[in-house]
Design an enzyme around this catalytic site. Structure first.
Site, PDB file in Angstrom:
ATOM      1  N   ILE A 207      10.395  16.173   4.424  1.00 10.42           N
ATOM      2  CA  ILE A 207      10.307  15.011   3.785  1.00 10.42           C
ATOM      3  C   ILE A 207      10.038  15.110   2.016  1.00 10.42           C
ATOM      4  O   ILE A 207      10.672  14.583   1.165  1.00 10.42           O
ATOM      5  CB  ILE A 207       9.182  14.030   4.449  1.00 10.42           C
ATOM      6  CG1 ILE A 207       9.667  13.377   5.608  1.00 10.42           C
ATOM      7  CG2 ILE A 207       8.693  13.095   3.224  1.00 10.42           C
ATOM      8  CD1 ILE A 207       8.299  12.952   6.388  1.00 10.42           C
ATOM      9  N   ASP A 249      -0.685  28.226  -2.071  1.00  8.92           N
ATOM     10  CA  ASP A 249      -1.133  27.511  -0.751  1.00  8.92           C
ATOM     11  C   ASP A 249      -2.107  26.171  -1.349  1.00  8.92           C
ATOM     12  O   ASP A 249      -2.914  26.655  -2.164  1.00  8.92           O
ATOM     13  CB  ASP A 249      -1.925  28.345  -0.118  1.00  8.92           C
ATOM     14  CG  ASP A 249      -2.377  27.838   1.162  1.00  8.92           C
ATOM     15  OD1 ASP A 249      -2.716  26.787   1.277  1.00  8.92           O
ATOM     16  OD2 ASP A 249      -2.374  28.576   2.391  1.00  8.92           O
ATOM     17  N   LEU A 282      -8.723  16.844  22.572  1.00  9.54           N
ATOM     18  CA  LEU A 282      -9.928  17.240  21.903  1.00  9.54           C
ATOM     19  C   LEU A 282     -10.623  18.057  22.805  1.00  9.54           C
ATOM     20  O   LEU A 282     -11.060  19.167  22.488  1.00  9.54           O
ATOM     21  CB  LEU A 282     -10.718  15.996  21.716  1.00  9.54           C
ATOM     22  CG  LEU A 282     -12.300  16.134  20.834  1.00  9.54           C
ATOM     23  CD1 LEU A 282     -11.916  16.936  19.542  1.00  9.54           C
ATOM     24  CD2 LEU A 282     -12.962  15.137  21.014  1.00  9.54           C
ATOM     25  N   ASN A 332      -3.231   8.610  18.133  1.00 14.98           N
ATOM     26  CA  ASN A 332      -2.187   9.306  19.024  1.00 14.98           C
ATOM     27  C   ASN A 332      -2.787  10.487  19.907  1.00 14.98           C
ATOM     28  O   ASN A 332      -3.624  11.227  19.342  1.00 14.98           O
ATOM     29  CB  ASN A 332      -1.116   9.870  17.910  1.00 14.98           C
ATOM     30  CG  ASN A 332       0.138  10.178  18.818  1.00 14.98           C
ATOM     31  OD1 ASN A 332       0.350   9.468  19.795  1.00 14.98           O
ATOM     32  ND2 ASN A 332       0.991  10.867  18.300  1.00 14.98           N
ATOM     33  N   TYR A 338      -5.265  15.476  13.615  1.00 15.47           N
ATOM     34  CA  TYR A 338      -4.214  14.874  12.516  1.00 15.47           C
ATOM     35  C   TYR A 338      -4.599  13.394  12.339  1.00 15.47           C
ATOM     36  O   TYR A 338      -4.478  12.997  11.027  1.00 15.47           O
ATOM     37  CB  TYR A 338      -2.723  15.113  13.474  1.00 15.47           C
ATOM     38  CG  TYR A 338      -1.664  14.593  12.385  1.00 15.47           C
ATOM     39  CD1 TYR A 338      -1.319  15.575  11.513  1.00 15.47           C
ATOM     40  CD2 TYR A 338      -0.939  13.394  12.627  1.00 15.47           C
ATOM     41  CE1 TYR A 338      -0.312  15.003  10.650  1.00 15.47           C
ATOM     42  CE2 TYR A 338       0.096  13.108  11.945  1.00 15.47           C
ATOM     43  CZ  TYR A 338       0.411  13.992  10.835  1.00 15.47           C
ATOM     44  OH  TYR A 338       1.474  13.693  10.091  1.00 15.47           O
TER      45      TYR A 338
END
Ligand code: NAI
Length: 433
Positions: A207, A249, A282, A332, A338
């Protein structure tokens, strides 16, 4: 990873078979980057309620004109809808024409901000959101439906141009606020970023590469930032676009200082695109996986934004576009790290946006991609990948260029009244819709 199902349903036997089996029918989308991106038909301007907007001159400049063929775009000005009675005019206006809207056509509904002192107006205006999102889910044939809340037509020109064009092919079911009346029109709408510098993090591929390419097309001098491991690709992209590569970075403590040092003349557009996933439920997620995702996707975005604002690197009228995700909005499974990081990006945008604008005319917005065809999504197991691709109103994945075009609209000098928005580029994904 090519979408073979989309290619198959583009053939006559494929269309026949999938229709008989009741399977999704994705339509090939018209995109701006394709050779024939000229409007596929006329523009129809409709009104519900009594509007005070001076829309005609702005619509005239979109390049779309009135005509008798099937409309390629319909703009319904519903800013004057103040109660349930006038809401009926929305039905009356669109019911007779919706069937005739061309494939990959656009429906843009214009609404007013909700009036806190008038609950009838607020109810009727909020109703437009449910209407827009429902029509988006049923309209099909690659057509999109979006709602813009505005008070001034000229301030929304860049937004209307974007939503009415093939650039917004994968943006549907969105509600976008355009708050303000002043706007800087570019000298040249074809190259609005001429003379401006844009930095895109994670731009060596995917992207980010598409974003850098689209901003360069719009005239920006681009700086392609990526990690040392991606140096060769970053340099190749920078060279192709006539820009420069910055190899670092983004998680380095001094990343912001190094960017500021590399850009002594300042920066106009900052795109926080670099991001990683380290999926696990998790219960199975070690602390390092949690920390690395939070570090790249959120902490470094906060740190570099702070450093560039503190150094004064971001020039007045600058644009910050951060990359969230629908996983940050809907959640999700397997992505607590994330999802947390991307929701954090949304929090940053909403908090900083009003302060940045009032200080220096800087806007801060987020794009929230859905399923986009990149290396990141190609590595998802087949069945989950297929579900991700189809579970949206357009029944297909988006392309990096779809996120890039959305970013370019937010980065546009005339988008100064678009601030604090989180715009999903997800084909109206069912996730959290
Ligand atoms: P990608 O993995 O293809 O590219 C990410 C780029 O970021 C790579 O070039 C990588 O080297 C760079 N990068 C990673 N860590 C970095 C660091 N510490 N410093 C500098 N650069 C770094 O990913 P893709 O798919 O192009 O995603 C771009 C953004 O869009 C990410 O923020 C991602 O979370 C977000 N996104 C992507 C979706 C998709 O479907 N592909 C969906 C939703 C959000």
């Amino acid at each position: 990873m090519a979408d073979r199902y989309l290619s198959f349903t583009g053939t006559a036997p494929g269309r026949f078979l999938t229709r008989r089996l009741g399977l999704p029918q994705p339509a090939p989308l018209r995109r701006f980057s394709e050779p024939d991106a000229s409007p596929a038909g006329p523009l129809l301007h409709l009104t519900a309620g009594t509007s005070g907007l001076d829309l005609a001159p702005v619509l005239a400049r979109t390049g779309l004109h009135a005509g008798s063929e099937a409309p390629a775009a319909v703009v319904l000005d519903a800013t004057g809808v103040r109660d349930v009675g006038t809401l009926g005019e929305v039905h009356a206006a669109l019911h007779p024409v919706v069937r005739s809207v061309a494939a990959s056509g656009r429906v843009v509904v214009l609404g007013a901000p909700l009036d806190p002192a008038d609950h009838h107006q607020a109810a009727a205006q909020q109703a437009l959101e449910g209407f827009t999102r429902s029509l988006g889910k049923e309209i099909g044939r690659g057509r999109t439906v979006n709602l813009v809340r505005l008070t001034d037509a000229a301030a929304a020109e860049s937004t209307l141009r974007f939503l009415l064009s093939p650039k917004s092919a994968y943006v549907s079911g969105q509600v976008i606020g355009v708050d303000g009346t002043t706007v800087t029109a570019p000298g040249d709408w074809e190259r609005p970023l001429a003379g401006r510098t844009a930095l895109v993090t994670g731009a060596a591929r995917g992207i980010g590469e598409a974003v850098a390419q689209t901003l360069a097309r719009d005239g920006a001098r681009v700086v392609v930032l990526d990690v040392p491991a991606a140096e060769a690709d970053a340099r190749r992209v920078a060279e192709r676009l006539g820009g420069t590569a910055l190899i670092l970075d983004i998680t380095a403590a001094d990343a912001g200082d190094r960017i500021a040092a590399a850009l002594p003349d300042g920066l106009d557009v900052l795109v926080h695109n670099a991001g990683i996933t380290r999926d696990r439920r998790l219960v199975n997620m070690p602390a390092e996986r949690w920390a690395s995702v939070l570090e790249v996707n959120l902490a470094s975005v906060l740190r570099t934004t702070d450093a560039l604002l503190a150094h004064g690197t971001l020039r007045p009228g600058g644009r910050i576009v951060a990359t969230a995700s629908i996983a940050g909005l809907a959640g999700n499974a397997g992505q607590t790290n994330y999802g947390a990081s991307k929701a954090g990006v949304v929090g940053l945008v909403r908090s900083l946006a009003p302060r940045a604008l009032s200080g220096h005319g800087v806007t801060v917005n987020a794009v929230a991609p859905g399923f986009i065809e990149t290396r990141m999504t190609a590595s998802i197991p087949l069945f989950i990948r297929e579900a991700g691709r189809r579970m949206n109103s357009l029944a297909q994945g988006g392309l990096p260029v779809d996120v890039a075009e959305t970013t370019a609209w937010l980065a546009h000098p005339a988008s100064g009244a678009v601030n604090g928005q989180v715009v999903r580029v997800c084909g109206q994904s069912l996730l959290g819709a």
